[in-house]
Design a protein around this motif. Structure first.
Motif, mmCIF file in Angstrom:
data_model
loop_
_atom_site.group_PDB
_atom_site.id
_atom_site.type_symbol
_atom_site.label_atom_id
_atom_site.label_comp_id
_atom_site.label_asym_id
_atom_site.label_seq_id
_atom_site.Cartn_x
_atom_site.Cartn_y
_atom_site.Cartn_z
ATOM 1 N N MET A 1 8.229 63.701 8.329
ATOM 2 C CA MET A 1 9.460 63.400 9.050
ATOM 3 C C MET A 1 10.085 62.163 8.422
ATOM 4 O O MET A 1 9.380 61.288 7.915
ATOM 5 C CB MET A 1 9.146 63.146 10.526
ATOM 6 N N ARG A 2 11.405 62.078 8.447
ATOM 7 C CA ARG A 2 12.134 60.909 7.947
ATOM 8 C C ARG A 2 13.040 60.395 9.057
ATOM 9 O O ARG A 2 13.776 61.160 9.665
ATOM 10 C CB ARG A 2 12.961 61.283 6.725
ATOM 11 N N ILE A 3 12.975 59.089 9.339
ATOM 12 C CA ILE A 3 13.809 58.524 10.399
ATOM 13 C C ILE A 3 14.622 57.346 9.864
ATOM 14 O O ILE A 3 14.199 56.646 8.937
ATOM 15 C CB ILE A 3 12.989 58.091 11.628
ATOM 16 N N THR A 4 15.782 57.119 10.497
ATOM 17 C CA THR A 4 16.693 56.059 10.073
ATOM 18 C C THR A 4 17.201 55.203 11.220
ATOM 19 O O THR A 4 17.803 54.153 10.983
ATOM 20 C CB THR A 4 17.911 56.667 9.344
ATOM 21 N N LYS A 5 16.992 55.636 12.476
ATOM 22 C CA LYS A 5 17.553 54.945 13.638
ATOM 23 C C LYS A 5 16.441 54.408 14.550
ATOM 24 O O LYS A 5 15.378 55.033 14.698
ATOM 25 C CB LYS A 5 18.440 55.895 14.449
ATOM 26 N N PRO A 6 16.694 53.261 15.199
ATOM 27 C CA PRO A 6 15.688 52.676 16.100
ATOM 28 C C PRO A 6 15.231 53.616 17.211
ATOM 29 O O PRO A 6 14.045 53.611 17.572
ATOM 30 C CB PRO A 6 16.397 51.444 16.666
#
Length: 571
Positions: free
Chosen positions: A510-515
């Motif tokens: 998985m890739r995340i960018t937001k808090p």
């Protein structure tokens, strides 16, 4: 009694089994195949095929850190052997025992510069406790027995066994060692008058602090130490290598001291009048500028290695003793001599913790690595963490609460990029029921990214977090603060999607960018029953603060720059 005749390969195999070694992390070549054939036939040794020899050594390193048991890294000759060197140096720097085995050319060709010849004995002499060139098959039982004893004797460390390939084919009678090899401690125990002086100084002190490191873990006396620290009500700071020795959620914990330590740990050390150092090297990351380190304190340095005392910082009293022996005597002393609680000193420290916490500013749109680690601490507080080398190591150190020794695992004294990922693999193999998490930077991860194949192939249920800022973050930060933003050679222009790379290897990812994605992503990762990689994007200008140079006074990383926060000297 009739002795059996065996090949050298069989003698090595049986000698390892006899010493209780049943795990080999390896990358084979043709020269080592006789030994591999013995493993194939016996089924008594579990082999894990790695993609690079460096990673195989780090796995053996992590295996010991998690289990306290030895494992073998095995390679072939020439480049296979030299590829092990970084892993061996990493283990040596952190006093981690392991057995590195590699091959050489035929005995009659040694020194003739034939194909794949390298003098691995000379190359590894400075980074091993001992190395062996096995010239006779009959020597394998005694060599392996001695290698294990040397590796496991405190101070521990790696041992190398180099084997000319024709020794494997040679037949010899198996003569087992009459008794297990015992290596006597080379450092004499300190006399009683010196130890009594140390106890007297402790009793007379008003602002005592304990500073502990890896040596206390190696002594296997953590429980006794914690009991004594709590009984005496003396605050405890650790080096990076000693993280978790004393539970960081205890009120007496100061956490880590040093250039990237907590301000309250540094304040306590700088204001202390007695600093008891147990199994810790007082090198510059802990002390900063040595000329201004703990100048108000008498320093008692206890270490089994007499060479550590005074190596970087002059000690008032050097005790070259086994830590177990010292702590037992301290316990006996306290049973007869009550130790008064320094309440005003403890109140000063409590105030420092309130006034000088490690803090950061939250962001609405961008992920803060500090927030990520704090959330991980809430969801997996008992996890074993292997952190790579870079900013992420210190974010983990500062924002995860470690409660046990060996819960936080890093290449502390060698600063080796590429250690944490395969090290975590070795730990998970050693303790399959434990939650093991590798926290890596994007630069660190790419040193041994190929071992994703090993993870999938062997179904190693490892959790991997890659904090991706597209830079060599620690060096990039250095260029920002010390080189007027002359960013050169530290930024990755390629936006490599590590989640997709992991997916190609066969991992869930998985890739995340937001808090707001942090908590659900961590929950998904932790609930997964198979290997999982979580990629976390952060801005490249997220710097590790506060941080000082090793040439600065430790005061600069403390609460003492505000004179109103200094300790009450009438404690």
């Amino acid at each position: 009694m009739k002795h059996m005749v065996k090949t050298g390969a069989r003698l090595l195999h049986d000698a390892l089994i006899s010493e209780g070694i049943k795990i080999v992390f390896g990358v084979p070549g043709s020269d080592v195949l006789p030994f591999y054939d013995e493993m194939y036939q016996s089924k008594k040794i579990k082999h894990f095929l790695f993609r690079h020899e460096q990673a195989s050594v780090h796995a053996a390193d992590g295996f010991f850190r998690a289990s306290g048991q030895l494992a073998v890294s095995m390679s072939t000759s020439g480049p296979g052997a030299t590829n092990q060197i970084t892993g061996i140096a990493t283990a040596y720097a952190d006093s981690v025992p392991l057995i590195a085995i590699n091959m050489n050319i035929n005995r009659e060709d040694l020194g003739k510069s034939v194909f794949q010849e390298v003098d691995i004995i000379s190359l590894t002499k400075p980074i091993t406790k001992k190395n062996f060139l096995v010239m006779k098959a009959s020597d394998f039982p005694s060599v392996v027995s001695e290698a294990v004893a040397v590796a496991m004797t405190i101070p521990r460390g790696p041992v190398l066994i180099n084997i000319p390939k024709d020794v494997f084919a040679e037949k010899a009678v198996e003569i087992k060692p009459v008794a297990k090899a015992i290596i006597e401690n080379q450092f004499p125990l300190q006399n009683q008058s010196i130890i009594k002086k140390a106890f007297k100084w402790l009793s007379e002190s008003e602002r005592p602090v304990f500073l502990v490191g890896e040596g206390l873990i190696a002594s296997e006396q953590v429980a006794l130490f914690c009991k004594l620290a709590k009984k005496m009500q003396v605050p405890v700071a650790t080096t990076v290598s000693g993280v978790g020795v004393f539970s960081e959620n205890h009120k007496l914990s100061l956490q880590v001291a040093g250039v990237l330590g907590t301000p309250y740990a540094n304040s306590a050390i700088q204001e202390s009048d007695l600093l008891l150092v147990l199994g810790a090297s007082l090198e510059s990351r802990t002390t900063a500028n040595t000329s201004s380190f703990a100048k108000k304190a008498k320093i008692i340095h206890v270490d089994i290695d007499a060479k550590q005392c005074g190596k970087f910082v002059s000690a008032s009293l050097c005790i070259s003793d086994d830590i177990e022996n010292f702590l037992i005597q301290l316990n006996n002393y306290l049973s007869k001599n009550p130790f008064k609680v320094r309440n005003k000193w403890l109140k000063s420290i409590e105030q420092w913790k309130i006034n000088c916490p490690i803090s950061y500013s939250a962001a609405k749109e961008l992920i803060k690595p500090q927030e990520l680690i704090e959330e991980l601490n809430k969801l997996a507080p008992e996890a074993k963490i292997f952190a790579g080398n870079g900013q992420h190591k210190y974010w983990v150190m500062r924002h995860f609460t470690f409660k046990k020794p060996r819960q936080f695992n890093v290449s502390s004294r060698f600063g080796c990029m590429g250690f944490a990922f395969p090290g975590a693999m070795g730990a998970k193999i050693a303790k399959p029921k434990d939650t093991v998490i590798a926290v890596l930077g994007d630069g660190d991860f790419q040193v041994n990214i190929q071992e994703l194949a090993t993870v999938v192939e062997n179904k190693i249920d490892l959790k991997i977090i890659v904090i991706n800022n597209h830079t060599l973050g620690a060096v990039y930060q250095h260029q920002h603060f010390d080189y007027d933003n002359h960013f050169f050679g530290t930024y990755y222009n390629l936006d490599l999607n590590f989640a997709k790379v992991a997916e190609t290897y066969g991992l869930n990812s998985m890739r995340i960018t937001k808090p707001n994605e942090i908590k659900p992503a961590l929950q998904t990762m932790l609930k997964s029953k198979s290997p999982f990689l979580l990629e976390v994007l952060i801005p490249k200008n997220e710097y590790l603060l506060p941080k000082i140079s090793v040439s600065d006074s430790l005061d600069k990383a403390s609460c003492l720059i505000d004179l109103s926060l200094k300790a009450d000297k009438t404690a």
